[in-house]
Design a protein around this motif. Structure first.
Motif, mmCIF file in Angstrom:
data_model
loop_
_atom_site.group_PDB
_atom_site.id
_atom_site.type_symbol
_atom_site.label_atom_id
_atom_site.label_comp_id
_atom_site.label_asym_id
_atom_site.label_seq_id
_atom_site.Cartn_x
_atom_site.Cartn_y
_atom_site.Cartn_z
ATOM 1 N N LEU A 444 0.888 -1.130 0.098
ATOM 2 C CA LEU A 444 -0.037 0.122 0.025
ATOM 3 C C LEU A 444 0.881 0.821 -0.223
ATOM 4 O O LEU A 444 0.779 2.377 -0.576
ATOM 5 C CB LEU A 444 -0.887 0.446 1.280
ATOM 6 C CG LEU A 444 -2.077 -1.037 1.491
ATOM 7 C CD1 LEU A 444 -2.567 -1.051 2.537
ATOM 8 C CD2 LEU A 444 -2.709 -1.702 -0.040
ATOM 9 N N LEU A 445 2.166 1.175 1.042
ATOM 10 C CA LEU A 445 2.791 2.450 1.413
ATOM 11 C C LEU A 445 3.915 2.472 0.208
ATOM 12 O O LEU A 445 3.615 3.443 -0.871
ATOM 13 C CB LEU A 445 3.606 2.392 2.596
ATOM 14 C CG LEU A 445 5.027 3.596 2.319
ATOM 15 C CD1 LEU A 445 3.697 5.043 2.015
ATOM 16 C CD2 LEU A 445 5.339 3.149 3.270
ATOM 17 N N GLN A 446 4.309 2.077 -0.701
ATOM 18 C CA GLN A 446 6.000 1.876 -1.677
ATOM 19 C C GLN A 446 4.525 2.107 -3.245
ATOM 20 O O GLN A 446 4.447 2.590 -3.840
ATOM 21 C CB GLN A 446 6.224 0.917 -1.434
ATOM 22 C CG GLN A 446 7.229 1.192 -0.351
ATOM 23 C CD GLN A 446 8.568 0.359 -0.188
ATOM 24 O OE1 GLN A 446 8.280 -1.084 0.028
ATOM 25 N NE2 GLN A 446 9.864 0.379 -0.148
ATOM 26 N N GLY A 447 3.888 0.527 -2.745
ATOM 27 C CA GLY A 447 3.274 0.252 -4.638
ATOM 28 C C GLY A 447 1.905 1.672 -4.645
ATOM 29 O O GLY A 447 2.154 1.759 -5.632
ATOM 30 N N GLY A 448 1.592 2.569 -3.845
ATOM 31 C CA GLY A 448 0.310 3.228 -3.752
ATOM 32 C C GLY A 448 1.353 4.668 -4.495
ATOM 33 O O GLY A 448 0.584 5.220 -4.992
ATOM 34 N N THR A 449 2.257 4.840 -3.451
ATOM 35 C CA THR A 449 2.740 5.712 -4.125
ATOM 36 C C THR A 449 4.146 5.498 -4.934
ATOM 37 O O THR A 449 4.695 7.434 -5.565
ATOM 38 C CB THR A 449 3.511 6.495 -3.180
ATOM 39 O OG1 THR A 449 4.708 5.880 -2.202
ATOM 40 C CG2 THR A 449 2.610 6.953 -1.832
ATOM 41 N N LEU A 450 4.189 4.355 -5.744
ATOM 42 C CA LEU A 450 5.147 4.127 -6.389
ATOM 43 C C LEU A 450 4.769 5.541 -7.824
ATOM 44 O O LEU A 450 5.970 6.354 -8.647
ATOM 45 C CB LEU A 450 5.859 2.544 -7.414
ATOM 46 C CG LEU A 450 6.675 2.396 -8.109
ATOM 47 C CD1 LEU A 450 7.807 2.927 -7.327
ATOM 48 C CD2 LEU A 450 6.412 0.887 -7.928
ATOM 49 N N PRO A 451 3.505 5.828 -8.643
ATOM 50 C CA PRO A 451 3.717 6.091 -9.635
ATOM 51 C C PRO A 451 4.333 7.489 -9.548
ATOM 52 O O PRO A 451 4.103 8.808 -10.359
ATOM 53 C CB PRO A 451 1.860 5.780 -9.568
ATOM 54 C CG PRO A 451 1.714 4.754 -9.328
ATOM 55 C CD PRO A 451 2.467 4.470 -8.108
ATOM 56 N N ALA A 452 3.696 8.047 -8.296
ATOM 57 C CA ALA A 452 3.429 9.298 -7.810
ATOM 58 C C ALA A 452 5.238 9.475 -8.097
ATOM 59 O O ALA A 452 5.136 10.511 -8.447
ATOM 60 C CB ALA A 452 3.146 10.033 -6.708
ATOM 61 N N LEU A 453 5.990 9.341 -7.457
ATOM 62 C CA LEU A 453 7.592 9.100 -7.297
ATOM 63 C C LEU A 453 7.993 8.849 -9.022
ATOM 64 O O LEU A 453 8.939 9.075 -9.277
ATOM 65 C CB LEU A 453 8.090 7.470 -7.091
ATOM 66 C CG LEU A 453 9.533 8.537 -6.505
ATOM 67 C CD1 LEU A 453 9.983 9.151 -5.413
ATOM 68 C CD2 LEU A 453 10.558 6.468 -5.824
ATOM 69 N N ILE A 454 7.912 8.082 -9.648
ATOM 70 C CA ILE A 454 7.987 7.490 -11.059
ATOM 71 C C ILE A 454 8.104 9.453 -11.701
ATOM 72 O O ILE A 454 8.746 10.071 -12.582
ATOM 73 C CB ILE A 454 7.161 6.701 -11.997
ATOM 74 C CG1 ILE A 454 7.643 5.967 -11.357
ATOM 75 C CG2 ILE A 454 7.412 7.035 -13.299
ATOM 76 C CD1 ILE A 454 7.303 4.559 -11.530
ATOM 77 N N ARG A 455 6.148 10.213 -11.653
ATOM 78 C CA ARG A 455 6.078 10.910 -12.136
ATOM 79 C C ARG A 455 7.056 12.190 -11.668
ATOM 80 O O ARG A 455 7.350 13.612 -12.739
ATOM 81 C CB ARG A 455 4.633 11.843 -12.477
ATOM 82 C CG ARG A 455 3.885 11.160 -12.937
ATOM 83 C CD ARG A 455 1.976 11.096 -12.636
ATOM 84 N NE ARG A 455 1.824 9.874 -13.252
ATOM 85 C CZ ARG A 455 0.539 9.288 -12.169
ATOM 86 N NH1 ARG A 455 0.733 9.932 -10.893
ATOM 87 N NH2 ARG A 455 0.100 8.398 -12.891
ATOM 88 N N ALA A 456 6.887 12.301 -10.214
ATOM 89 C CA ALA A 456 7.851 13.415 -9.457
ATOM 90 C C ALA A 456 9.905 13.766 -10.366
ATOM 91 O O ALA A 456 9.907 14.083 -10.102
ATOM 92 C CB ALA A 456 7.864 13.745 -8.530
ATOM 93 N N LEU A 457 10.229 12.630 -10.453
ATOM 94 C CA LEU A 457 11.648 12.108 -10.588
ATOM 95 C C LEU A 457 11.965 12.168 -12.632
ATOM 96 O O LEU A 457 12.553 12.441 -12.661
ATOM 97 C CB LEU A 457 11.861 10.607 -10.820
ATOM 98 C CG LEU A 457 12.404 10.128 -9.165
ATOM 99 C CD1 LEU A 457 12.507 9.000 -9.108
ATOM 100 C CD2 LEU A 457 12.771 11.295 -8.265
ATOM 101 N N ARG A 458 10.313 12.235 -13.314
ATOM 102 C CA ARG A 458 10.479 12.904 -14.157
ATOM 103 C C ARG A 458 11.308 11.783 -15.197
ATOM 104 O O ARG A 458 11.849 12.161 -16.354
ATOM 105 C CB ARG A 458 10.732 13.881 -14.414
ATOM 106 C CG ARG A 458 9.905 15.264 -14.325
ATOM 107 C CD ARG A 458 10.156 16.454 -14.722
ATOM 108 N NE ARG A 458 9.448 17.208 -14.241
ATOM 109 C CZ ARG A 458 9.640 18.691 -14.264
ATOM 110 N NH1 ARG A 458 11.068 18.964 -15.352
ATOM 111 N NH2 ARG A 458 8.610 19.326 -13.655
#
Length: 587
Positions: A444-458
């Motif tokens: 839930l924590l890592q899997g749920g926030t991974l999309p936002a992390l990938i977008r933030a890192l561009r």
């Protein structure tokens, strides 16, 4: 008793049908919501476990380890490019073997320190349970958001191999539980070496036999029946010998995926791809649903056994273990990214030396034996140069390292191995719940926030236009090789048949049209391919396609093009061959 058994069987049927329906619906809606299906299934499973009237669910661990895990791993292994796996083997081994061992011992020591009645071997056993990340959720997110292909290969390769490492460590540690002896690291390393050697040998043997048998079968139904048994044929005897059945399944799958294009018919390959994709989809998602469904029962077990460790303390330990796992992974991935940079520099030097050595041999007098040696040197240099070009074009920088570090979600092995802990082990209920807390929180924590992390890192993923250009270039190369057979059409058809030049030209133009269509797609959308062959045309065209396939296999062995580009070209060849192959009565 007979009536009760009948009712139970009916309940299992209903639960199975409902489970499949839930999995399909969640998978369909997860794409619209932008959330990976495994994460949604865990949440739905937790919610269903507390729904009124839902019975407590307890899945036997041997069912997950012996029945569900082999086909899941095999389905993933046959789809993973062997060339990409080889190119990233050092990175994969670092994450799936060394990091798993470090994580198991590190987490085990912390649990041993925190729980008075837990011996060190039992702590390491639980550490081994917690150590292997499950790549399903990470790759599901990565494919949808367009992660770089090399990152996806590393995550998939790690997910395939780390299960074997974790289960070997788990078995070695469990054998020492209660033995009143120190954990023997050398003995564990020896057991691991034995497990790996035997598993690789049996996996290769099963893969070779499977490919040899299936290459002689024209019936796709019989071929599919054999295919379904392969993961169990690799898993069962390897486990019986005390080696890693999981690794044997992975090796068999990698070899099968590598050998399939040149050894089995197009119909068999097509049915294999569809069948194993379906099996993988259902089983993988079923496991994540099961994780959620079992949470309520695990919490109730800890409540009943709170004299050893309270529920609150158990949850706190689960969260502590999660933090330790995340920290250890990032501490490992940071230096790993730096080492990958050094590896690229070493690859440049090695490729240059290979070229210099080849040029020196070319200046020597040529004999029959030396000619073969030079051919081998040419192939080795071509492979090394292709490896270097792929490393340069798909560098894992610090941003990729952050994604790699955050992609440590736990899953199927954590679920099953935790429930395999001995019943008489102190804190057993609490340890099982700790493992499930780690799995659920990381998902839930890592899997749920991974999309936002990938977008933030561009992070830039696959360049579709560049892929289309590379596909068109590959088709041009295949066409050039394939059309060479038309220089002597009598060698393909009966020598007494008078081949009309117009037929040869039709065959030639069909090959050109395929490459031209790919070039146009790289600029302006899709162009449908059309073909209306008669028998003589079909035989000539098949000869061209077969020559193109042989050249593609050679390029695949060298790794000249990215695996995804070769897969697209393979799919085009398969599609054309399926259209051209005559029916059984039309030979």
């Amino acid at each position: 008793m007979e009536h009760a058994a009948e009712i139970d069987f009916g309940v299992i049927e209903v639960v199975g049908v409902i489970g499949i329906a839930v999995i399909v619906l969640v998978a369909a809606f997860s794409r619209r919501l932008g959330i990976a299906a495994p994460i949604l299934l865990v949440v739905i499973g937790v919610g269903l476990s507390y729904a009124p009237g839902v019975p407590e669910l307890e899945v036997p661990p041997e069912f997950v380890l012996d029945v569900l895990l082999p086909p899941i791993l095999y389905a993933a292994a046959i789809r993973l490019s062997f060339v990409d796996f080889r190119r990233n083997l050092g990175t994969i081994v670092s994450l799936s073997v060394v990091l798993v061992a470090v994580t198991a011992f590190g987490t085990g020591f912390v649990l041993f320190d925190q729980l008075d009645r837990l011996d060190l071997a039992a702590g390491i056993a639980l550490g081994a349970v917690l150590s292997p990340p499950d790549a399903v959720a990470a790759t599901a997110v990565g494919r949808r958001l367009g992660l770089p292909p090399r990152l996806l290969v590393v995550l998939e390769g790690e997910g395939l191999v780390n299960d074997a490492t974790a289960l070997v460590l788990f078995g070695s540690a469990i054998a020492l539980v209660g033995a009143k002896t120190d954990v023997n690291v050398l003995l564990t390393a020896e057991q691991f070496g034995f497990a790996v050697v035997v598993a690789v040998a049996i996996g290769l043997l099963v893969g070779v036999v499977r490919v040899a048998v299936r290459s002689r079968l024209d019936d796709s139904v019989l071929a599919t029946a054999i295919s379904i048994t392969v993961p169990f044929l690799a898993f069962a005897p390897t486990n019986a010998l005390g080696a890693s059945g999981v690794l044997a399944v992975v090796v068999a799958g990698l070899y099968t995926g590598y050998a399939n294009p040149g050894s089995v018919s197009v119909l068999t390959r097509t049915s294999d791809r569809i069948n194993w994709s379906t099996i993988q989809f259902l089983l993988e998602n079923a496991v994540f649903l099961l994780i959620g469904l079992q949470i309520r029962g695990l919490i109730e077990d800890v409540d009943k056994d709170s004299s050893q460790l309270s529920l609150e303390a158990t949850i706190a330990l689960g969260l502590l273990a999660t933090v330790i796992l995340i920290a250890l992974r990032f501490l490992w991935v940071g230096p790993l990214v730096l080492l990958l940079k050094l590896r690229e520099q070493h690859a440049e030097v090695r490729t240059l030396r290979a070229l210099q050595y080849l040029e020196a041999r070319l200046r020597e007098p040529t004999t029959g034996l030396r000619r073969k040696r030079i051919t081998a040197l040419r192939r080795r240099y071509a492979r090394q140069r292709a490896d270097l070009e792929q490393l340069r074009s798909q560098t894992i920088d610090w941003r990729g390292g952050v994604v790699l570090g955050w992609s440590g979600m736990r899953g199927v092995v954590t679920l099953a191995a935790a429930q395999s802990l001995p019943q008489d082990l102190p804190y057993r209920s609490q340890l099982v719940l700790i493992a499930f807390i780690v799995a659920v929180v990381t998902l839930l924590l890592q899997g749920g926030t991974l999309p936002a992390l990938i977008r933030a890192l561009r992070i830039s993923g696959i360049d579709e236009e560049e892929d289309q250009r590379q596909l068109a270039a590959l088709l041009d190369e295949l066409s050039f090789t394939g059309l060479a057979v038309l220089d002597d059409p009598e060698g393909v058809v009966d020598s007494t048949t008078d081949v009309d030049p117009e037929v040869i030209e039709r065959v030639r133009q069909a090959s050109y049209l395929r490459a031209e269509a790919a070039w146009e797609r790289s600029h302006s959308g899709d162009l449908p391919l059309e073909a209306t062959p008669h028998r003589l045309f079909r035989r000539l065209r098949l000869a061209v396609v077969e020559a193109e396939r042989e050249h593609l296999l050679e390029l695949r062995r060298q790794g000249v093009y990215p695996a995804r580009i070769e897969d697209r070209a393979q799919a085009l060849l398969d599609l054309e061959e399926a259209r051209l192959r005559p029916a059984r009565t039309d030979h």
